[in-house]
Design an enzyme around this catalytic site. Sequence first.
Site, mmCIF file in Angstrom:
data_model
loop_
_atom_site.group_PDB
_atom_site.id
_atom_site.type_symbol
_atom_site.label_atom_id
_atom_site.label_comp_id
_atom_site.label_asym_id
_atom_site.label_seq_id
_atom_site.Cartn_x
_atom_site.Cartn_y
_atom_site.Cartn_z
ATOM 1 N N TRP A 69 -3.644 -2.295 -1.018
ATOM 2 C CA TRP A 69 -3.477 -3.673 -1.492
ATOM 3 C C TRP A 69 -4.159 -4.543 -0.449
ATOM 4 O O TRP A 69 -3.724 -4.611 0.711
ATOM 5 C CB TRP A 69 -1.989 -4.009 -1.610
ATOM 6 C CG TRP A 69 -1.672 -5.297 -2.294
ATOM 7 C CD1 TRP A 69 -1.558 -5.523 -3.634
ATOM 8 C CD2 TRP A 69 -1.392 -6.554 -1.659
ATOM 9 N NE1 TRP A 69 -1.222 -6.837 -3.874
ATOM 10 C CE2 TRP A 69 -1.113 -7.494 -2.682
ATOM 11 C CE3 TRP A 69 -1.344 -6.983 -0.330
ATOM 12 C CZ2 TRP A 69 -0.794 -8.819 -2.419
ATOM 13 C CZ3 TRP A 69 -1.033 -8.298 -0.053
ATOM 14 C CH2 TRP A 69 -0.758 -9.202 -1.101
ATOM 15 N N LYS A 104 5.385 -4.130 -5.277
ATOM 16 C CA LYS A 104 6.818 -3.918 -5.469
ATOM 17 C C LYS A 104 7.590 -4.253 -4.201
ATOM 18 O O LYS A 104 8.623 -4.905 -4.246
ATOM 19 C CB LYS A 104 7.080 -2.466 -5.877
ATOM 20 C CG LYS A 104 8.551 -2.155 -6.151
ATOM 21 C CD LYS A 104 9.073 -2.952 -7.326
ATOM 22 C CE LYS A 104 10.520 -2.661 -7.609
ATOM 23 N NZ LYS A 104 11.086 -3.559 -8.637
ATOM 24 N N GLU A 151 5.304 -13.635 -13.320
ATOM 25 C CA GLU A 151 4.895 -12.377 -12.698
ATOM 26 C C GLU A 151 4.088 -11.495 -13.631
ATOM 27 O O GLU A 151 3.085 -10.899 -13.220
ATOM 28 C CB GLU A 151 6.138 -11.596 -12.234
ATOM 29 C CG GLU A 151 6.778 -12.122 -10.974
ATOM 30 C CD GLU A 151 7.991 -11.296 -10.580
ATOM 31 O OE1 GLU A 151 8.134 -11.020 -9.387
ATOM 32 O OE2 GLU A 151 8.786 -10.937 -11.471
ATOM 33 N N GLU A 193 14.991 -17.318 -12.217
ATOM 34 C CA GLU A 193 14.620 -15.911 -12.389
ATOM 35 C C GLU A 193 13.849 -15.707 -13.685
ATOM 36 O O GLU A 193 12.882 -14.940 -13.731
ATOM 37 C CB GLU A 193 15.881 -15.044 -12.348
ATOM 38 C CG GLU A 193 15.646 -13.562 -12.576
ATOM 39 C CD GLU A 193 14.775 -12.893 -11.525
ATOM 40 O OE1 GLU A 193 14.353 -11.743 -11.774
ATOM 41 O OE2 GLU A 193 14.497 -13.510 -10.470
ATOM 42 N N ARG A 223 3.759 0.322 -6.572
ATOM 43 C CA ARG A 223 3.868 -0.537 -5.396
ATOM 44 C C ARG A 223 2.819 -1.653 -5.401
ATOM 45 O O ARG A 223 2.934 -2.616 -4.665
ATOM 46 C CB ARG A 223 3.707 0.314 -4.124
ATOM 47 C CG ARG A 223 4.845 1.275 -3.903
ATOM 48 C CD ARG A 223 4.541 2.249 -2.788
ATOM 49 N NE ARG A 223 4.404 1.604 -1.496
ATOM 50 C CZ ARG A 223 5.390 1.468 -0.613
ATOM 51 N NH1 ARG A 223 6.591 1.923 -0.901
ATOM 52 N NH2 ARG A 223 5.188 0.896 0.540
ATOM 53 N N CYS A 269 0.832 -1.202 0.000
ATOM 54 C CA CYS A 269 0.000 0.000 0.000
ATOM 55 C C CYS A 269 0.867 1.253 0.000
ATOM 56 O O CYS A 269 2.036 1.225 0.374
ATOM 57 C CB CYS A 269 -0.894 0.022 1.233
ATOM 58 S SG CYS A 269 -1.776 -1.513 1.544
ATOM 59 N N LYS A 301 10.037 -14.196 -13.864
ATOM 60 C CA LYS A 301 9.644 -13.020 -14.639
ATOM 61 C C LYS A 301 8.434 -13.321 -15.515
ATOM 62 O O LYS A 301 7.510 -12.521 -15.629
ATOM 63 C CB LYS A 301 10.808 -12.546 -15.517
ATOM 64 C CG LYS A 301 11.896 -11.849 -14.766
ATOM 65 C CD LYS A 301 11.440 -10.502 -14.250
ATOM 66 C CE LYS A 301 11.950 -10.164 -12.885
ATOM 67 N NZ LYS A 301 11.787 -10.978 -11.774
ATOM 68 N N ASN A 338 -0.813 1.356 6.272
ATOM 69 C CA ASN A 338 -0.118 0.231 5.654
ATOM 70 C C ASN A 338 0.253 -0.745 6.763
ATOM 71 O O ASN A 338 0.752 -0.325 7.809
ATOM 72 C CB ASN A 338 1.173 0.678 4.961
ATOM 73 C CG ASN A 338 0.929 1.591 3.785
ATOM 74 O OD1 ASN A 338 -0.202 1.773 3.352
ATOM 75 N ND2 ASN A 338 1.994 2.165 3.265
ATOM 76 N N GLY A 339 0.048 -2.032 6.522
ATOM 77 C CA GLY A 339 0.410 -3.026 7.521
ATOM 78 C C GLY A 339 -0.786 -3.862 7.944
ATOM 79 O O GLY A 339 -1.835 -3.850 7.292
#
Length: 609
Positions: free
Chosen positions: A74, A604, A489, A482, A27, A2, A486, A100-101
């Site tokens: 989020w 992010k 994602e 990786e 983010r 967030c 990618k 946030n949290g």
Amino acid sequence: MCGIVGYVGNRDCLDILMDGLKRLEYRGYDSAGIAIMNGKGISVRKNAGKISVLEESLKTSPPVGQTGIAHTRWATHGAPTTVNAHPHQDEAGELALVHNGIIENYRALKAKLVSEGHVFKTETDTEVLAHLIQKYHTGPLEEAVATALALVEGTYGIAVVSSREPQKVVGARHGSPLVVGVGQGEYWVASDVSAILRYTKNVVYLDDGEMVVITPDSYRTLTIDGGHQRDKEVEQVEWELEQIEKGGHPHFMLKEIFEQPQSIQNAYRGRLLLESGTAKLGGLNMEAHALRLIDRIILIGCGTSWHSAMIGEYMLEEFAGIPVEVEYASEFRYRDPIIKAGTVCFVVSQSGETIDTLAAMREAQKRGAPVLGIVNVVGSTIARESDGGIYIHAGPEIGVASTKAFTSQVAVLAVLTLCLGRSRNMSAEQGARIASELTAMPEKIEAILAKNDEIQAIARAYYKHNNFLYLGRGFNFPVALEGALKLKEISYIHAEGYPAAEMKHGPIALIDEQMPVVFICIQDSAYDKILSNMEEVRARKGKIIAVASEGDTVVREKADHVIYVPRTEEMLYPLLTVIPLQLLAYHIAVLRGCDVDQPRNLAKSVTVE
């Protein structure tokens, strides 16, 4: 995760808040909202969906005022709906809060408040905090915030406004980042400097257990517990505004892929001693004799950072002769890790705020280990709380899928390997060869980036496939992981990475003419073995995309498509072989119509467990 931005000053704040929210889009979020002191009370506007939805709704009677807070959410507790979007208010509508949290004990707090007659409108944990603060708001707002937070268990970065004190914003943090922007007659709070960089480069970073009170005239930093004044240094943000803009590219991810020649150069700049074939890393805060006494290293990270740490493990064990373990940060703190004298931990995190990595760092410190950070963001929590470390200097990375941070982390780990290896058994000749090849990386990456159109054509042939397999050996096994990550994602295609030899232990059952297999097949010590694995895929009619060493004609006979990369030292190949995989994932995602910079369900910086 967030995003938070708040403002108090002498300007109408709507445009400032909306600009800040747009800067925080990277983010990851699913709803957005603002709360502005409009002279009569608090005007709260929020919507599920993109910031553009909120922006459209604000065209009708936009709120006007000089104090406000804003948020991108989020979802954790409660579905991503308009009613669950932030800001949240108390019953009387006198207070608004963004958070946030996660408030872990919100159920118990909510039950107590309900028994006292409070009525709740949302499914969120945050609304509980709004009610709790209002309950104690009998004096200054900051005192009510401190009293309420003393009852809270969990993590938070918050910003709060009250109609009783219309020219004040109170912020507080515990486990979720918060930064104060310092101006002339105006101040900001934000979860990320990118939200306020257009307006100020002077910032104060809050530490856990601290709060800030901003008014048009001043800011004060205090401890949450006890309200003691904290004198904190105002720091200068090094980034420029242009660095967090697309610069003519269609997506931040593509821009950041093409920035890698420069970002890798920044990672080793001023650290390599070419004549002696070694490196200097003053930020480690360890004397030369202490570095020689290291007999075990633990590398800790999540996601892409975990993959770069795996490459670091291979480098350090082979060239520095130090036993290395790579740990998932999310697992490290929940078991009983063995840490003895001589063990040094490195925590790897682009943001320096990843909650699991931060918790792992604190656990290792509690057990007596020196903990060093490998981070990108100056002033981040890991950078400030670690015992030393290495900045990767990649510059701001906005795309959710990490690209340049990964290669910068690998480059820094290579520099670390030089530093530790030369203090042990690595020869000056070998060190000089590795150092020289590191300095050649920008030019070699430019050569790969010049193949962008060629890689886009390969993507066009495979973007409709729904499963991919990525295979590599040695230093390039983590690159396979990786590359698969990618693709998952940003294109939502199922992809798996494996050591090539493990294909026969299960994944080979999946291979048919509908299964593209990406091989990292460079001419290294495992080259002949990789060629055998390619034959096994060909025999089962799998489609092969190979990343190969320049000049290799043998692999051309075995693969459907070959992307050549320049030759380099074996340990440095990951810096080159990952670039085609980043571009392949990017072009496949674009062809599938995916939101490349803001993939669904991802953030992010993961700042909640």
